[in-house]
Design a protein around this motif. Structure first.
Motif: not given
Length: 300
Positions: A218-226, A97-102, A107-114, A174-175
Motif C-alpha cells: 500500500l505504501a509503494a502504490v501510494s508513492i507511485f500514484v502520488f 494545489n499540487s499537494l492537495f490534488t495529488a 487517497v481515493v485511488t488507493v482506497a478504490t483500487s484496494a 487499473p495497473a
C-alpha cells in the motif's frame, strides 16, 4: 563487506556448547569490482543531466544560452533564475494545489483500487474473470485517447475549473488494481477463515487483517500514484483556466511561455517542480524498493 556467522563452540567453564558470533569478510573478487564499477558509471550517467540542470539554473541567461557550453560560467553563479521564477509566478499557491490534488488522488485511488483488488482476489461473483480481463486490457489504453470524452464529461457536470475536475478523472488506476490483486492472492486465506469463524464480517476482515498485512505494498502504490499525479501536466492543463487552480507543472509552464525560451529559468522551474518528489523519494526509498520487489516489477 563484513558478515556475521554463528558457530557453536564448547564453553570453557561448563563444557556446554554456546553460540559465538564470528565476523567474516566477503572476498573481493573481480566480478564484484566490475559490478561496482558498472553501478558507479550508471549512477554518474543518471546524475549528469540533473547536475547540468542545476548548473544551468545558477547561470545568467546570457551564460546559459552562450556557446560553447561550459560547466562554470565566466560571470559566476547566481540565483537570478530562481528569483525570477518565484517572483513572476504564484509558486506557493500552485504548490498547495499540487499537494492537495495529488494527495486526494492518492487517497481515493488507493482506497478504490484496494477494494476492487480484494473483490477480484477473494469474492466469487458472476463475470469476475471477464471483468478482470477488462481491467487488465484497460491498462494498455493510452490516457490521451480519453481526454476528449473526459473533458466533455467534466463540462457536462460543471466540474471544469474545479479541484474535482482535476481529481476525479485521475483516480482510476487499473495497473494498481492488478498489483494489489496479485499481492492479496499471496495472503493465506486461513487467516481470513479464522476471523470469519469468530464472527468477523468480510469488511472487518479486510480492514483488520488484509490491510495491516499489506502495508508495504500500500505504501509503494501510494508513492507511485502520488508521483504520477504530481507530474501529470496534460490533464490539469486542459481542465483548468483559472491561474489560482493550476498545479505546479501547469503554472510553471505559463511563466516560461510568457517570457519565451529562457534556459536558466526553464531549468530552475524544472528543479522547483522536481524538488518535492526528490524529498518524497529520499524519505520513502525503502518502501519504494520493497514495493517493487513485492509487486514483481523487479522480475520476480
Amino acid at each position: 563487506m563484513p558478515t556475521d556467522v554463528l558457530t557453536p563452540e564448547p564453553s570453557t567453564t561448563t563444557g556446554a556448547p554456546h553460540t559465538v558470533v564470528r565476523r567474516t569478510r566477503r572476498r573481493v573478487t573481480p566480478g564484484r569490482i566490475a559490478a561496482l564499477v558498472v553501478l558507479v558509471v550508471l549512477a554518474v550517467t543518471w546524475l549528469l543531466p540533473f547536475a547540468w540542470a542545476l548548473v544551468t539554473s545558477l547561470k545568467s541567461e546570457a551564460a546559459a544560452g552562450s556557446t560553447p557550453l561550459a560547466w562554470i560560467p565566466a560571470d559566476g553563479f547566481r540565483l537570478d533564475a530562481f528569483t525570477s521564477v518565484l517572483s513572476e509566478g504564484n509558486i506557493p499557491q500552485w504548490t498547495l494545489n499540487s499537494l492537495f490534488t495529488a494527495t486526494a488522488i492518492t487517497v481515493v485511488t488507493v482506497a478504490t483500487s484496494a477494494l476492487a483488488a480484494y473483490a477480484f482476489s477473494r469474492l466469487e461473483f458472476t463475470g469476475r474473470r471477464w471483468l478482470f480481463v477488462v481491467v487488465i486490457a484497460s491498462i494498455i489504453v493510452p490516457p490521451q485517447v480519453l481526454i476528449v470524452p473526459l473533458f466533455y464529461q467534466m463540462l457536462t457536470l460543471n466540474l471544469v475549473d474545479t479541484y474535482w475536475g482535476i481529481i476525479l478523472p485521475q483516480v482510476i488506476a487499473p495497473a494498481m488494481v492488478f498489483i494489489l490483486k496479485k499481492f492479496f492472492d499471496q495472503i493465506p486465506e486461513e487467516l481470513e477463515d479464522a476471523a470469519r469463524m469468530d464472527g468477523a464480517s468480510r469488511l472487518r476482515v479486510f480492514t483488520s487483517i488484509v490491510l495491516p498485512l499489506s502495508r508495504p505494498i500500500l505504501a509503494a502504490v501510494s508513492i507511485f500514484v502520488f508521483i504520477g499525479a504530481w507530474n501529470n501536466f496534460l490533464w490539469p492543463f486542459i481542465v483548468t483556466n483559472d491561474t489560482s487552480l493550476m498545479t505546479l507543472p501547469v503554472g510553471l509552464q505559463t511563466v516560461k511561455s510568457a517570457y519565451g525560451v529562457q534556459y536558466a529559468q526553464n531549468m530552475a522551474s524544472a528543479l522547483l517542480a522536481a524538488a518535492p518528489l526528490i524529498i518524497v523519494f529520499l524519505f520513502f526509498q525503502r518502501q519504494i524498493i520493497k514495493g517493487i520487489a513485492t509487486t514483481g516489477f523487479g522480475g520476480r
